[in-house]
Write an enzyme that holds these catalytic residues in place. Structure first.
Site, mmCIF file in Angstrom:
data_model
loop_
_atom_site.group_PDB
_atom_site.id
_atom_site.type_symbol
_atom_site.label_atom_id
_atom_site.label_comp_id
_atom_site.label_asym_id
_atom_site.label_seq_id
_atom_site.Cartn_x
_atom_site.Cartn_y
_atom_site.Cartn_z
ATOM 1 C CB SER A 178 -0.961 -0.036 1.186
ATOM 2 O OG SER A 178 -1.991 0.892 1.018
ATOM 3 C CG ASP A 204 -6.178 -2.804 -4.242
ATOM 4 O OD1 ASP A 204 -6.998 -2.195 -3.532
ATOM 5 O OD2 ASP A 204 -4.960 -2.822 -4.002
ATOM 6 C CG HIS A 263 -5.312 -2.573 -0.446
ATOM 7 N ND1 HIS A 263 -4.628 -1.924 -1.454
ATOM 8 C CD2 HIS A 263 -4.882 -2.004 0.715
ATOM 9 C CE1 HIS A 263 -3.833 -1.003 -0.928
ATOM 10 N NE2 HIS A 263 -3.969 -1.034 0.384
#
Length: 659
Positions: free
Chosen positions: A482, A569, A601
């Site tokens: 991330s 995602d 994600h």
């Protein structure tokens, strides 16, 4: 530069198999039913994490309650009347979480929120209202969650509050909505009182951007006379504040100069806060109510490690307690308060008992402008014989960067730290500016600093490690997911000589397109994103976002790069990885890209996570000189696709042929 210490250490330390670190835990997330009659936990069933239940008096009589065959169940909780277990799950990582209920006696499973493209959120659960809970649903408008009352016996949903622009609601113990929160154009929030379903015209509290991540209501006591807040207004770190509902007067119950108040322990009968945690370098529990003084003292004396109370019965006679020793797998205990006795229920990963797990060293690193960066260092086994947190000779290092960025690294067992240390690397995780938990000034110091001062903090940490003899300048990799993936891309583009290689997991490469594709249910937080990252609606903001986007510096990359991405995602769209891979291919810069069509994600399915990590450690080995478990057939059960660069990752082409 040779690394004799790492090589010598690796030779004598057993390799911990990837499956033991990243496969399914044997058991996790123990819970007690509110009436104390049942125990539940999550454990594999036919290789997929499912919910199991057993009589509290006889845990050996456990039986599986759910039968998921693809997507692991990762969290569950009990209905207030103890008749069923509730859980949420999504499909393929799309984060459209649906709520399910399973009757404990019959095993009948019911989809309680049967809607497409809908994200269910829990708004309120009461210890005293047993037959219903409050659920938020964005099936009418994807941006806003309408509040519904869910009848737990019939499954009927009844609209309680239509939401036309509120970030969220706070309910009292009677499940009456009492507070509505609304985002403001400056990135702050306003809080409005509610009565009889009506939101008052004027807010009773307003906070600005600086307090937006450190101030908010925690909830009411059972008698509705006291409202608890975490509150940084008028101070830096978030304090625990009690507000008298009738008069509006507030009093500070607890505060700490270095860290925000973290989690709380509240009496299940009265809702009154009994203890709280503060986490600076390590988590510490502190008392408010002497009624639990003996309990916390006993648990601290009896259980060695990081302690958390995760479940309490309505009668408050039994608790579920977890302990994390860091250098051994975490264990879960049943605590009998009257008898002052703990009974071990299970160890989460018994296959790691006796494995060469290493210590984690909490430390402070000074940034170039004087800011203190709370950080955590793990060293390969055998390199630090005196235990002072410094190896006898420099070892290769992985800078492992946390996501968020509005999150934090913490002290405790960390599977990536243990894995990479076992492979011969020092592992350093840094709470760079913008991280949460250390007060609002530390968060605000990261505003509009993606790729600049936030990244400088990471470089300063590497410099600290080099100067301190932890590692050598030419033996450092950067890795993260991330925001940590973004930091990896920033590392290999903005500071192309700082790292030997990078591993980017679901990281954004273009901040403008990142903000274009954030999920609609993040609407309330959009202005905060703009104020803290850059505003894509202004010319100045667009220029800033472009300047801070690694995509536009792709031609500077000159070290090996591995990218992992979930196709579904919703936070960091697959396009973020597609774009940078395309840019690198156009410039004939080597890159390896692994795509998982059934992930979002991050990689929730262990078979996919193990597959990516198998490639990662074999990618790092020639880069840093550590060791690796061969990829072998690790990709075989996964959905891994390799759109680009299989030839640049050692062993990947062969593994694909096996798959």
């Amino acid at each position: 530069m040779s690394m004799p210490a790492a090589a010598a250490t690796s030779a004598g330390v057993p390799l911990i198999e990837r499956t033991k670190l990243f496969g399914n835990p044997s058991k996790t997330q123990g819970r007690l039913s509110p009436d104390g009659k049942w125990l539940s936990w999550i454990a594999p069933r036919d290789g997929v994490l499912n919910i199991w239940v057993a009589p509290a008096a006889d845990p050996a009589k456990a039986r599986p309650l759910t039968a998921e065959t693809q997507r692991p169940i990762r969290q569950h909780f009990w209905a207030p009347d103890s008749s069923q277990i509730l859980f949420i799950n999504d499909k393929g990582g799309d984060e459209n979480f649906l709520l399910y209920g399973v009757n404990v006696t019959t095993g009948v499973e019911t989809l309680l929120t049967p809607f497409e493209k809908t994200r269910a959120e829990i708004v309120g659960i009461s210890n005293h209202v047993k037959d219903r809970i409050l659920v938020g649903l964005n099936n009418r408008d994807p941006r806003w969650h309408d509040v519904h009352s869910l009848d737990l016996k019939t499954g009927k949903l009844s609209l309680v509050q239509r939401n036309d622009g509120y970030a969220g609601y706070t309910a009292d113990d009677a499940l009456t909505l009492r507070i509505a929160a609304k985002a403001t154009p400056d990135g702050g929030q306003q809080f409005f009182r509610m009565a009889n379903g009506q939101v008052e015209a004027e807010p009773f509290a307003t906070i600005g951007l600086d307090d937006a991540l450190t101030t908010g209501p925690l909830g009411f006591t059972a008698d509705n006379k006291t409202l608890y807040w975490v509150d940084s207004r008028g101070r830096d770190t978030a304090a625990l504040v009690a507000q008298d509902v009738a008069s509006g007067r507030t009093s500070i119950l607890a505060e700490d100069g270095k860290a925000d108040i973290g989690t709380i322990l509240a009496d299940p009968k009265t809702g009154r806060v009994q203890a709280y945690s503060v986490e600076y370098l390590r988590n510490e529990w502190k008392l408010i109510d002497p009624a639990v003084k003996g309990d916390l003292a006993y648990l601290k004396a009896e259980l060695k490690g990081e302690i958390n109370v995760t479940s309490r019965t309505d009668a408050d006679d039994e608790w579920i307690v977890t302990v994390d020793p860091v250098t051994a797998p975490a264990a879960t205990y049943l605590y009998d308060r009257k008898a002052k006795r703990v009974t071990r229920l299970f160890v989460g990963r018994p296959e790691l008992e006796g494995a060469p797990l290493v210590a984690m060293h909490p430390l402070e690193i000074r940034a170039r402008d004087g800011l203190t960066l709370t950080s955590y260092l793990s060293l390969p086994a055998g390199t630090d014989p005196d235990g002072d947190g410094k190896p006898g000779a420099p070892v290769p290092m992985v800078l492992f960067v946390h996501g968020g960025p509005w999150a934090r690294d913490s002290y405790g067992y960390h599977s990536y730290h243990q894995w990479l240390a076992n492979r011969g690397y020092a592992v350093l995780s840094v709470n760079y500016r913008g991280s949460t938990g250390f007060g609002k000034k530390f968060i605000s110091a990261g505003d509009l600093q993606w790729g600049t001062r936030m990244h400088d903090d990471l470089i300063d940490a590497v410099d600290w490690a080099v100067k301190g003899g932890i590692t050598a300048r030419d033996k450092v990799a950067i890795m993260g997911g991330s925001y940590g993936g973004y930091a990896t891309l920033a590392g290999v583009t903005f500071t192309p000589d700082a790292f030997r290689c990078g591993v980017d997991i679901v990281g954004p490469s273009n901040l403008f397109t990142l903000l274009q594709t954030i999920p609609p249910y993040w609407e309330a937080g959009k202005q905060q994103f703009y104020k803290r990252m850059g505003d894509p609606t202004t010319e100045e903001g667009r220029a800033l976002l472009k300047e801070r986007s690694p995509l536009f510096k792709a031609d500077a990359i000159k070290v090996p790069l591995l990218i992992g991405q979930g196709a579904n995602d919703p936070r960091v769209n697959v396009r973020e990885s597609d774009q940078i891979v395309k840019a690198m291919e156009a410039r004939k810069i080597p890159v390896t890209y692994i795509l998982f069509p059934d992930e979002g994600h991050g990689f929730a399915r262990p078979v996919n996570n193990i597959a990516f990590n198998a490639v990662t450690e074999n990618f790092l080995k020639p880069c840093l000189g550590g060791r690796a478990e061969p990829i072998g057939d690790a990709l075989k059960g996964s959905t891994a696709q390799v759109p680009a660069g299989a030839q640049f990752a050692p062993g990947l082409s062969e593994a694909l042929s096996i798959k």
